[in-house]
Structures are given as C-alpha cells and as structure tokens.
Design an enzyme around this catalytic site. Structure first.
Site, PDB file in Angstrom:
ATOM      1  N   HIS A   9      11.113   1.808   2.388  1.00 58.58           N
ATOM      2  CA  HIS A   9      12.166   3.456   1.959  1.00 58.58           C
ATOM      3  C   HIS A   9      12.607   3.390   3.988  1.00 58.58           C
ATOM      4  O   HIS A   9      11.720   3.312   5.050  1.00 58.58           O
ATOM      5  CB  HIS A   9      11.411   4.105   1.584  1.00 58.58           C
ATOM      6  CG  HIS A   9      10.201   4.446   2.239  1.00 58.58           C
ATOM      7  ND1 HIS A   9      10.349   5.306   3.407  1.00 58.58           N
ATOM      8  CD2 HIS A   9       9.157   3.942   2.078  1.00 58.58           C
ATOM      9  CE1 HIS A   9       9.467   5.435   3.715  1.00 58.58           C
ATOM     10  NE2 HIS A   9       7.985   5.109   3.043  1.00 58.58           N
ATOM     11  N   ARG A  60      10.814   7.692  -2.429  1.00 60.65           N
ATOM     12  CA  ARG A  60      11.377   7.000  -1.259  1.00 60.65           C
ATOM     13  C   ARG A  60      11.702   5.899  -1.383  1.00 60.65           C
ATOM     14  O   ARG A  60      13.038   6.075  -0.589  1.00 60.65           O
ATOM     15  CB  ARG A  60      10.450   7.958  -0.547  1.00 60.65           C
ATOM     16  CG  ARG A  60       9.068   7.075  -0.002  1.00 60.65           C
ATOM     17  CD  ARG A  60       8.232   7.982   1.075  1.00 60.65           C
ATOM     18  NE  ARG A  60       6.545   7.422   1.071  1.00 60.65           N
ATOM     19  CZ  ARG A  60       5.333   7.871   0.542  1.00 60.65           C
ATOM     20  NH1 ARG A  60       5.847   9.044  -0.516  1.00 60.65           N
ATOM     21  NH2 ARG A  60       4.446   7.449   0.775  1.00 60.65           N
ATOM     22  N   GLU A  87       3.125   3.229  -2.263  1.00 60.77           N
ATOM     23  CA  GLU A  87       2.048   2.823  -0.758  1.00 60.77           C
ATOM     24  C   GLU A  87       0.769   2.992  -1.356  1.00 60.77           C
ATOM     25  O   GLU A  87       0.019   3.251  -2.326  1.00 60.77           O
ATOM     26  CB  GLU A  87       2.908   4.552  -0.132  1.00 60.77           C
ATOM     27  CG  GLU A  87       1.571   4.715   1.177  1.00 60.77           C
ATOM     28  CD  GLU A  87       2.241   3.234   2.831  1.00 60.77           C
ATOM     29  OE1 GLU A  87       1.619   2.394   1.756  1.00 60.77           O
ATOM     30  OE2 GLU A  87       3.138   3.220   3.257  1.00 60.77           O
ATOM     31  N   HIS A 182       7.080  -0.203   1.046  1.00 60.61           N
ATOM     32  CA  HIS A 182       6.085   1.303   1.590  1.00 60.61           C
ATOM     33  C   HIS A 182       5.672   0.055   2.645  1.00 60.61           C
ATOM     34  O   HIS A 182       5.313  -0.767   2.377  1.00 60.61           O
ATOM     35  CB  HIS A 182       5.164   1.896   0.400  1.00 60.61           C
ATOM     36  CG  HIS A 182       5.690   2.710  -0.437  1.00 60.61           C
ATOM     37  ND1 HIS A 182       6.297   4.046   0.042  1.00 60.61           N
ATOM     38  CD2 HIS A 182       5.916   2.477  -1.692  1.00 60.61           C
ATOM     39  CE1 HIS A 182       6.553   4.345  -1.632  1.00 60.61           C
ATOM     40  NE2 HIS A 182       6.867   3.662  -2.016  1.00 60.61           N
TER      41      HIS A 182
HETATM   42  O1  LIG Z   1       1.841   7.820   5.549  1.00 62.81           O
HETATM   43  C1  LIG Z   1       2.122   6.814   4.809  1.00 62.81           C
HETATM   44  O2  LIG Z   1       1.559   7.138   4.116  1.00 62.81           O
HETATM   45  C2  LIG Z   1       2.294   5.487   5.901  1.00 62.81           C
HETATM   46  C3  LIG Z   1       3.509   5.080   5.748  1.00 62.81           C
HETATM   47  O3  LIG Z   1       4.044   6.032   6.368  1.00 62.81           O
HETATM   48  O4  LIG Z   1       1.245   5.934   7.140  1.00 62.81           O
HETATM   49  P1  LIG Z   1       1.259   5.574   8.152  1.00 62.81           P
HETATM   50  O5  LIG Z   1       1.698   4.168   8.723  1.00 62.81           O
HETATM   51  O6  LIG Z   1       0.148   6.511   9.095  1.00 62.81           O
HETATM   52  O7  LIG Z   1      -0.036   4.007   7.596  1.00 62.81           O
END
Ligand SMILES: O=C(O)[C@@H](CO)OP(=O)(O)O
Length: 248
Positions: A9, A60, A87, A182
C-alpha cells in the site's frame, strides 16, 4: 510464463507517524494516495492489464488498489478481499512509535521484532481494546485464528494457504493478477516464492506503493522480479523503510 504484480500500500498515516501498525486499520496519507495513483500510471504505461485482484481487509491496501485501478480505468476489476493477506500482527507494539521503542529497547531488539523470522513481539492481552475479536470483518473466523501477535513465520503460515488455495489456482487458470497488500504479508509471500532463508529474510524490505513484477514459470517458480518505475527513488524508499526502526 506468468506475470503477477505485488504491491505494498501507499504511505499510511501510521507510516508517517512511524508507528507499528499491524492489524490497525489506518488510512492513506495524501502522499500515499499520490503513490497509489502513480503506481496505476506506471502500470498503464508499461502495458499491464489484470483479470483479478487480491487484497487484505485493511483499508490502506484496499484504497491503494482502488486508486491504482482508477488510474488504469479498471475500477470494474473483480476483487477478492482475504484477511490472510493482512499485515503481520504487531502484538503489543501496535500503536507505539518505532524510534521511541528503539530508544527504549535498542535498535537490535527492534530489528528482531521487525524483521526476524520467528520472534514475535509480546502479545496483546486478551481484554485489550486493540484486539480484533468482535470486529465484524473477522466474524467468520475461529477465535483462535485471530492473532494477538505474530512473527513472520506465523504470517507465512496464513499467507501460504491463501496462495495455495486461491491465488495459485487463479494464476494457473490464466488470470492476470495484482496483489495489493502489506510490507510483511508480501515479505512472507516473497520468502516462499524465492525460497529466501530465515536469516536472509531479515534484510528484505518493501517500499510503499511501488509495483513489483514477478515472472513465474509453469510451476509458478520465479524466473525474475523487478520494480517498475524510478529505480533510484525505489532504492531510497527501501533504505527509508529499513531505517524506520532506528532510534536516530
Ligand atoms: O508497522 C507495520 O505494520 C509494518 C508495515 O508498515 O512496519 P514494519 O516495516 O516495521 O514491519
């Protein structure tokens, strides 16, 4: 040869605030909206077209897909919303600022929580208002399927059945697909597709809103992959994602 497009996203409000997001359903920023539209332009210019889209049940990723398809004049595209593309659940870290967390626990600990394969952050307590129990979008799931935290291994274990049961059969049936998802659900998918080791997956980051093309052979094994668009901007975006978990 099959060609699929994977896309994280566009920038979300919690990406902008540098907060651990996970299953929290935050929306895109103005920059995220522009990234999603730009992705549509780039895909259109490169001659892409699709028969089917997959996304998560988080806005998102859904809105990114809508905006990308709007730019391609393909708002009619059939969309499958699958919670298994959500995610990675960030447990008790959800909502916390990544740099502040690194200042408190150290950059190395935050790297383990963000990128290690099998170390989950502490879970949300069962009675925490941030849990997804009772959220109507998960009404069809067993309570045990709704995570309170996940490591990437846990995410792989739900993304893979989505790939095997619905996405791979659609590709084999000749559908040209795009997946709007994600950072970590795509890392899970890419780990499996490319056979990346548990150690090497720590170094893989995915930038916001950049179409990533995978060319697959008849057995759906990757032949090659590449980002469309401005390569130096993509490299800078990758480095920025990697740095988000540092105290300074
Ligand atoms: O905060 C989150 O859920 C992920 C993606 O934005 O972050 P990260 O890159 O720290 O895994």
């Amino acid at each position: 040869m099959y060609k699929i497009v994977l896309m994280r996203h566009g920038e979300s409000t919690w990406n902008l605030d540098n907060r651990f997001t996970g299953w929290t359903d935050v929306d895109l920023t103005e920059k995220g909206i522009a990234e999603a539209r730009q992705a549509g332009k780039v895909l259109k210019e490169a001659g892409f077209s699709f028969d089917l889209a997959y996304t998560s049940v988080l806005k998102r990723a859904i809105r990114t897909l809508w905006l990308t398809m709007d730019e391609m004049d393909m708002m009619w595209l059939p969309v499958i919303n699958d919670w298994r593309l959500n995610e990675r659940h960030y447990g008790a870290l959800q909502g916390l600022n990544k740099s502040e967390t690194a200042a408190k626990y150290g950059d190395e600990q935050v790297l383990v929580w963000r990128r290690s394969y099998d170390t989950p952050p502490n879970p949300l307590p069962e009675n925490d208002p941030r849990t997804s129990f009772g959220d109507p979008r998960y009404a069809g799931l067993q309570r045990s399927q709704i995570p309170l935290t996940e490591c990437l291994k846990d995410t792989v274990e739900r993304v893979m059945p989505a790939w095997d049961d619905t996405i791979a059969p659609a590709i084999r049936a000749g559908k040209r697909i795009i997946i709007s998802a994600h950072g970590n659900s795509l890392r899970a998918l890419i780990k499996m597709l490319d056979g990346i080791s548990d150690a090497d997956i720590v170094g893989l980051n995915i930038p916001n809103g950049q179409p990533l093309v995978y060319e697959l052979d008849a057995d759906l094994k990757p032949i090659k992959h590449y980002y469309l668009g401005d390569q130096s901007a993509i490299e800078a975006a990758l480095q920025a994602v990697a740095s988000q978990g540092k105290a300074k």
